[in-house]
Write a protein that holds these residues in place. Structure first.
Motif, PDB file in Angstrom:
ATOM      1  N   GLU A 482      12.133   8.759   7.764  1.00 58.92           N
ATOM      2  CA  GLU A 482      13.045   9.914   7.774  1.00 58.92           C
ATOM      3  C   GLU A 482      14.494   9.462   7.634  1.00 58.92           C
ATOM      4  OE1 GLU A 482      11.938  12.906   7.803  1.00 58.92           O
ATOM      5  OE2 GLU A 482       9.838  12.633   8.396  1.00 58.92           O
ATOM      6  N   ALA A 483      15.375  10.479   7.429  1.00 61.86           N
ATOM      7  CA  ALA A 483      16.811  10.243   7.313  1.00 61.86           C
ATOM      8  C   ALA A 483      17.333   9.490   8.540  1.00 61.86           C
ATOM      9  CB  ALA A 483      17.546  11.573   7.150  1.00 61.86           C
ATOM     10  N   TYR A 509      21.744   3.206  -5.274  1.00 60.54           N
ATOM     11  CA  TYR A 509      21.043   4.301  -4.604  1.00 60.54           C
ATOM     12  C   TYR A 509      19.628   4.463  -5.150  1.00 60.54           C
ATOM     13  CZ  TYR A 509      25.741   5.636  -3.114  1.00 60.54           C
ATOM     14  OH  TYR A 509      27.002   5.642  -2.563  1.00 60.54           O
ATOM     15  N   SER A 511      17.181   7.826  -5.427  1.00 62.38           N
ATOM     16  CA  SER A 511      17.325   9.273  -5.249  1.00 62.38           C
ATOM     17  C   SER A 511      16.092  10.012  -5.751  1.00 62.38           C
ATOM     18  CB  SER A 511      18.578   9.767  -5.978  1.00 62.38           C
ATOM     19  OG  SER A 511      18.480   9.511  -7.368  1.00 62.38           O
ATOM     20  N   ASN A 514      16.061  16.153  -2.950  1.00 63.41           N
ATOM     21  CA  ASN A 514      16.628  16.159  -1.588  1.00 63.41           C
ATOM     22  C   ASN A 514      16.496  14.800  -0.895  1.00 63.41           C
ATOM     23  OD1 ASN A 514      17.988  17.479   0.527  1.00 63.41           O
ATOM     24  ND2 ASN A 514      16.049  17.793   1.644  1.00 63.41           N
ATOM     25  N   LEU A 515      16.568  13.692  -1.704  1.00 64.47           N
ATOM     26  CA  LEU A 515      16.431  12.333  -1.165  1.00 64.47           C
ATOM     27  C   LEU A 515      17.586  11.465  -1.634  1.00 64.47           C
ATOM     28  CD1 LEU A 515      14.742   9.991   0.185  1.00 64.47           C
ATOM     29  CD2 LEU A 515      13.772   9.618  -2.103  1.00 64.47           C
ATOM     30  N   GLU A 536      19.928   8.222   3.695  1.00 61.46           N
ATOM     31  CA  GLU A 536      21.041   9.107   4.019  1.00 61.46           C
ATOM     32  C   GLU A 536      20.593  10.567   4.103  1.00 61.46           C
ATOM     33  OE1 GLU A 536      24.032   8.076   4.704  1.00 61.46           O
ATOM     34  OE2 GLU A 536      23.790   5.960   4.160  1.00 61.46           O
ATOM     35  N   ARG A 537      19.596  10.916   3.280  1.00 61.47           N
ATOM     36  CA  ARG A 537      19.157  12.319   3.229  1.00 61.47           C
ATOM     37  C   ARG A 537      17.693  12.377   2.811  1.00 61.47           C
ATOM     38  NH1 ARG A 537      22.561  13.988  -0.413  1.00 61.47           N
ATOM     39  NH2 ARG A 537      21.158  14.016  -2.210  1.00 61.47           N
ATOM     40  N   GLY A 538      16.902  13.257   3.448  1.00 66.84           N
ATOM     41  CA  GLY A 538      15.527  13.476   3.042  1.00 66.84           C
ATOM     42  C   GLY A 538      14.533  12.511   3.653  1.00 66.84           C
ATOM     43  N   THR A 539      13.326  12.526   3.075  1.00 68.57           N
ATOM     44  CA  THR A 539      12.228  11.685   3.553  1.00 68.57           C
ATOM     45  C   THR A 539      11.746  10.788   2.413  1.00 68.57           C
ATOM     46  OG1 THR A 539      11.494  13.394   5.099  1.00 68.57           O
ATOM     47  CG2 THR A 539       9.895  11.681   4.526  1.00 68.57           C
TER      48      THR A 539
END
Length: 877
Positions: A482-483, A509, A511, A514-515, A536-539
Motif C-alpha cells: 500500500e501507499a 517513477y 505509474s 491511481n498508482l 506515493e499513491r495507490g496499491t
C-alpha cells in the motif's frame, strides 16, 4: 674435434637467436609491454602471452611465424631469487612461434641446429625430455636427430605439459638440458639435479585448449610456442656459476657492492644473496616503471612496491644506510637502453618513483624492524598472525617481508592467523560498503530460478511498460503493498540503469491507474535489476503492468558526467603521462570523481591545461560512435579496458573519434557538445600512487559556480571590498592574526615561567638530587616544556615532572632529568611515557627531556603522585 660453447655476450645471444629464425621466415616482433593487453592478466609472465588470442583462434595472425625476445616478470617463487643459480623475477624469453604452420619435427630440428651449430653446444652435453605419452616427439629426437634413447627422458604432466594458466591454450612439451658434468655418465640421469643440469630451451606443442573443469579439446590449429631463457644460455656460454654473474646482471650486482663498500668475490654467502636480490629486482623495477606501472597497494602496483622494498631492505642488510636505488638503477638502465630504449626515455620517472618509494619505506622500515626485534626478543615459537598483520597494516610490511625476517631468526609466521586478521578487515570493509540489503539478496536468490533476467532498454528508451516480477517489502516477498510503503521491485524489462561501473542507478517513477511509485535507486544483483522506491499513491500488486519512466533530467546530467570521465582520462594521458590508467570512479547526477594511477600531484598548470583541453573537445562537438563488438576487435581498435573488470566475448565500445575510445556499459551523451562545460573542483592524493580528481559538468557547473558566487558576495559585503581585493585583505588579516598569536604565545611563556619560579621552593631533596613534581593548571604543552627545562637547570642535579590539563580530554606531561639522574638508569622518555598511560595516553623523547600526552584529565593527580613516588624510590640512597 669436440665442439666448445661460444663465449657470447647476452646481447649477442639475443641477436643470434632472432637472426636464426628470421632467416627461416619468422617475423621479428618487438617485446610486448609487461602490462598485458588482456585486462584479466596481471603481468606478462611468458613469451606466448601476447599471442594467446591467436592460439585460441580469436584473432588471425598477419604472419604464420614469429620470433621475439619477450621481457617477462614472475613473482611466484620470489623467495628463491638470489638463493638458487637461476631463479629470477625479471627475465627475457627468446621464442619462436608457429601459428598453424610447422609443428613438432621442424621445431625440434631447428632447436637442435640452433643449440649445436649456432651456439656451439656439444651434443654429448645435451639431454632432452618429452611428455611421458608423446611417442611422436620421442621418435623425432631418437630417429631424426640421433640422440641416444637413454638420453631422452620421459617425464610426467608436472614437468612436461605446459599450460598458460587454469584455462587456455596448452600442450605437451619437450625440453633441452645442458649437462655441466657429463663425466658422471649416462646411468641414472636425474634432470631435477640443478647442480648438474640446466633446462635452457622449452618447446611447447600447443595443440589443446583447457576449460575451467580441466577438459582439453583440440585447438583449431596446431601451434608451436618455444622459450629459451636468455639468462640461462648466457650462464652456459659465459661459463659462470650462476645467472647473476653473467654480463646481463653482474654489473648491477657490482654497483650495489661498491655502494656498500664490498668485494663480491670475497663476500660471504648471505651477503651474496642480498647482492643478487638487488641485481635481479632492480632490473625488474626499471622495466616495470618504464611500462607505466606505479607503486601502490593493489595489483601490479603492489608487486612493484614489494620489489622496491625488498631492494631497500637487502641494501640495509649489506650495510647501505642511505638512499641508493637510483644509483643502482642507472647501471640497469645503461645495460638495457640499447635493446629497450623506453627505459632511458622514462629515466626520470624511474628514478623519481624509486626515490619516493625508498624514502617513504625507510621512514617506516626502522620502526617496523624495531617492532620485529621486540617481538623476537620475547623468544616466541613463531610470529603470531596478529603481530604479522600489525606490521602489514601499520608499517606497510608485506607478509613476505615479515616471513623473510623471521626466517633469519629461524622462526615461522602464523600465516593462517594473518589471513584471519586480513579477512576480519575485509569483512569490516564489506559491512561498511554494503550495496544491497542482504535480506533482499536472499529473497532474490530464492526467486531467481522462477523469473527471467531483467531486459535492459535504457540505452534507447527512457520509458517502457513493464511487468512486476518480484515485489519485496523489508526483504520479504509479498503480493501487494500500500501507499507509504518502502518496496524493492524487479521488472521483466526496464529503462532504469542499475548502479555499475561507477555510475549510480537512475531515479524515476513507476505509474499506473491511481498508482505512483517514486524510484530512488536501482542496483544490479546477478542478472536482475532491483528498483528501490516508495509507494506515493495507490496499491502496487505483483504481476501487474506499470509504466516505468526514468527522470530524464537526472539521466542527462549523469550522462554528461560519465562522458566527461572518458574525456578526462584521455586528457590525463595526453597532458600528464600516456601510461595513466583508471583506478576507480563515481558518476553521479551532480558530480563525478575519477581515481587514477599517478606517482605525483598534478601542477596547477597541468590542471588548467586538462580542463581547457576537455572544454575544447566539448566545443568541437565530437559525435559518439557506440558499438558492440568482439573484445578482440575492440582491443585491436585501441579501446581502453579497465584492469580488473570482467568482460564477455562481446563488449560495448564508446568512441569519441580522435579523442577517446573505451569499453564501457554506462550511459553517455550522443555528442560532446551535450556536456556543455567541464570544471575541475579538486585534485588530491587518496593513497600512495593514486590521485583523485573531482569535477562537475553541464548544469552542475552552474550550480557549483552559483554557490561560489554567493560565498564571494558575502565576503565582499563583510570586508567592504571588491572580489579582486579579497586575497590581499585576507592575507593582511592572516598576518595580523599570526603577529597576535606570537604575542599571545610569548605572554603564555612568561606566565608559565613566573609560575615555575614559584615552584622552586617546593622542590624536595632526595639524596643528592632534587625532585619537583607539580600540576601547572591549564598551561599549554610548549610553555610546560619551557618551564620544565628552566626548573631543571635552576635545580641542578634534579628530576622535574610537570603536568597540565588544557581541556578534560587533553593532558600534557613533561619530564626533564639531569645527567646524574640519567646515570641512575632513569630516562625521561621511558619514564614519562609510562606515566602518561595512567591518563590514557603515551609519549616519549630523549633521556634528558621528553613530552607525553593523555586523554583523561581526571587521572592527572594520580599520575603525578605515582611519578613522585617512583622518583623517590629510584633516586633514594
Amino acid at each position: 674435434m669436440p665442439k666448445s660453447p661460444q663465449n657470447l655476450s647476452g646481447n649477442q645471444i639475443r641477436q643470434k637467436f632472432l637472426n636464426f629464425y628470421q632467416q627461416r621466415q619468422h617475423k621479428i616482433l618487438p617485446s610486448a609491454s609487461l602490462v598485458p593487453e588482456d585486462p584479466t592478466v596481471l603481468l606478462t609472465i611468458a613469451g606466448m602471452l601476447p599471442f594467446k588470442p591467436i592460439f585460441l583462434g580469436q584473432r588471425q595472425s598477419e604472419f604464420p611465424r614469429a620470433t621475439t625476445s619477450q621481457k617477462c616478470l614472475r613473482t611466484n617463487d620470489i623467495e628463491n631469487v638470489g638463493r638458487t643459480a637461476r631463479h629470477h623475477t625479471f627475465f627475457e624469453m627468446l621464442g619462436n612461434f608457429s601459428f598453424g604452420d610447422y609443428f613438432k619435427e621442424q621445431a625440434i630440428a631447428w632447436a637442435w641446429e640452433l643449440s649445436t651449430e649456432v651456439f656451439g653446444l656439444p651434443p654429448e652435453k645435451l639431454v632432452v625430455s618429452v611428455f611421458e605419452n608423446d611417442d611422436e616427439a620421442f621418435a623425432i629426437w631418437r630417429d631424426k636427430i640421433g640422440i641416444p634413447a637413454h638420453r631422452i627422458q620421459r617425464m610426467g604432466e608436472k614437468d612436461n605439459f605446459w599450460t598458460s594458466g587454469p584455462t587456455g591454450p596448452c600442450g605437451p612439451c619437450s625440453e633441452i638440458y645442458y649437462d655441466f658434468h657429463p663425466e658422471k655418465g649416462d646411468e641414472n640421469i636425474d634432470l631435477e639435479d640443478d647442480t648438474r643440469f640446466i633446462e635452457f630451451y622449452n618447446l611447447v606443442f600447443m595443440q589443446y585448449n583447457q576449460d575451467a573443469e580441466g577438459n582439453r579439446t583440440p585447438l583449431q590449429n596446431k601451434n608451436i610456442d618455444t622459450g629459451m631463457g636468455l639468462e640461462r644460455m648466457a650462464q652456459i656460454l659465459q661459463k659462470v656459476p650462476n645467472n647473476y654473474e653473467t654480463d646481463l646482471i653482474f654489473p648491477i650486482v657490482k654497483t650495489a657492492a661498491e655502494i656498500a663498500g664490498l668485494d663480491y668475490a670475497n663476500s660471504d654467502e648471505k651477503t651474496k644473496v642480498s647482492l643478487k636480490v638487488i641485481g635481479d629486482h632492480v632490473r625488474a623495477v626499471i622495466h616495470t616503471i618504464a611500462d607505466g606501472i606505479t607503486a601502490s597497494n593493489i595489483g601490479r602496483g603492489y608487486i612493484l612496491r614489494r620489489l622496491i622494498r625488498r631492494v631497500v631492505r637487502h641494501g640495509r642488510l649489506i650495510g647501505i644506510s642511505g638512499e641508493f636505488t637510483s644509483q643502482v638503477a642507472e647501471t640497469a638502465i645503461a645495460l638495457s637502453e640499447d635493446i629497450y630504449p623506453n627505459v632511458r626515455e622514462r629515466e626520470q620517472s624511474i628514478k623519481s618513483e624509486l626515490q619516493r618509494e625508498e624514502s617513504q619505506f625507510l621512514k617506516t622500515l626502522e620502526r617496523g624492524e624495531k617492532l620485529v626485534a621486540e617481538i623476537i626478543a620475547k623468544k616466541p615459537k613463531q610470529i603470531s598472525g596478529k603481530d604479522a598483520f600489525k606490521l602489514f597494516d601499520t608499517y606497510g610490511f608485506p607478509l613476505e617481508l615479515t616471513q623473510e625476517i623471521a626466517e633469519e631468526y629461524n622462526l615461522t609466521v602464523d600465516v593462517v592467523g594473518f589471513e584471519a586478521e586480513m579477512e576480519e578487515q575485509r569483512k569490516r570493509a564489506r559491512e561498511a560498503h554494503q550495496t544491497i540489503d542482504l535480506t533482499v539478496q536472499g529473497s532474490i536468490d530464492k526467486l531467481a530460478e522462477h523469473i527471467h533476467s531483467t531486459e535492459f532498454l535504457g540505452y534507447t528508451q527512457p520509458q517502457s511498460s513493464a511487468k512486476i516480477e518480484v515485489l519485496l517489502v523489508n526483504g520479504k516477498s509479498v503480493e501487494l503493498a500500500e501507499a507509504g510503503t518502502d518496496v524493492q521491485v524487479i521488472l521483466d524489462r526496464t529503462p532504469f540503469y542499475a548502479e555499475s561501473g561507477g555510475q549510480i542507478g537512475d531515479r524515476g517513477y513507476l505509474s499506473g491507474d491511481n498508482l505512483l511509485v517514486q524510484i530512488t535507486d536501482v542496483k544490479k544483483e546477478s542478472d536482475f535489476f532491483v528498483h528501490f522506491g516508495k509507494i506515493e499513491r495507490g496499491t502496487l500488486e505483483l504481476g501487474t503492468t506499470v509504466t516505468a519512466q526514468i527522470d530524464s533530467t537526472s539521466r542527462r546530467r549523469t550522462q554528461a558526467n560519465h562522458s566527461a570521465t572518458h574525456l578526462l582520462q584521455a586528457a590525463l594521458k595526453q597532458i600528464v603521462d600516456p601510461t595513466i590508467s583508471q583506478a576507480g570512479s563515481l558518476v553521479a547526477f551532480d558530480r563525478m570523481r575519477f581515481d587514477f594511477n599517478c606517482p605525483r600531484s598534478l601542477t596547477s598548470e597541468e590542471v588548467e591545461q586538462i580542463e581547457g583541453q576537455i572544454n575544447t573537445w566539448i566545443a568541437e562537438a565530437h559525435e559518439a560512435d557506440i558499438a558492440v563488438m568482439p573484445i578482440a576487435e575492440a582491443k585491436e581498435k585501441g579501446a581502453i579496458a579497465m584492469f580488473g573488470e570482467k568482460y564477455g566475448a562481446e563488449v560495448r565500445v564508446i568512441d569519441f573519434p580522435g579523442v577517446s575510445m573505451e569499453l564501457c556499459g554506462g550511459t553517455h551523451v550522443k555528442n560532446t557538445a551535450e556536456i556543455g562545460v567541464f570544471k575541475i573542483i579538486s585534485e588530491t592524493g587518496i593513497a600512495s600512487g593514486i590521485r583523485r580528481i573531482e569535477a562537475v559538468a553541464g548544469q552542475s557547473v552552474l550550480d557549483y559556480l552559483n554557490v561560489r558566487d554567493k560565498v564571494v558576495r558575502e565576503f565582499c559585503d563583510r570586508f567592504k571590498a571588491k572580489p579582486e581585493e579579497l586575497p590581499e585583505r585576507i592575507t593582511n588579516l592572516q598576518n595580523e592574526l599570526k603577529a597576535s598569536q606570537k604575542q599571545l604565545d610569548a605572554l603564555k611563556q612568561e606566565l608559565a615561567l613566573a609560575k615555575s619560579d614559584q615552584l622552586l621552593a617546593k622542590a624536595e631533596s632526595v639524596g643528592e638530587f632534587k625532585i619537583l613534581v607539580a600540576n601547572m593548571g591549564d598551561t599549554d604543552p610548549d610553555s610546560l616544556k619551557t618551564a620544565a627545562e628552566r626548573l631543571q637547570q635552576k635545580l641542578g642535579e634534579s628530576a622535574v615532572v610537570l603536568g597540565s590539563v588544557s581541556s578534560p580530554d587533553k593532558v600534557s606531561l613533561v619530564a626533564a632529568f639531569s645527567k646524574g639522574v640519567n646515570s641512575k638508569g632513569l630516562q625521561a622518555g621511558k619514564f614519562i611515557g609510562a606515566i602518561a598511560k595512567i591518563c590514557g595516553g603515551g609519549g616519549g623523547g630523549r633521556p634528558n627531556l621528553a613530552q607525553a600526552g593523555g586523554k583523561d584529565g581526571s587521572k592527572l593527580t594520580e599520575a603525578l603522585k605515582i611519578a613522585s613516588t617512583q622518583l623517590r624510590s629510584e633516586l633514594g640512597c
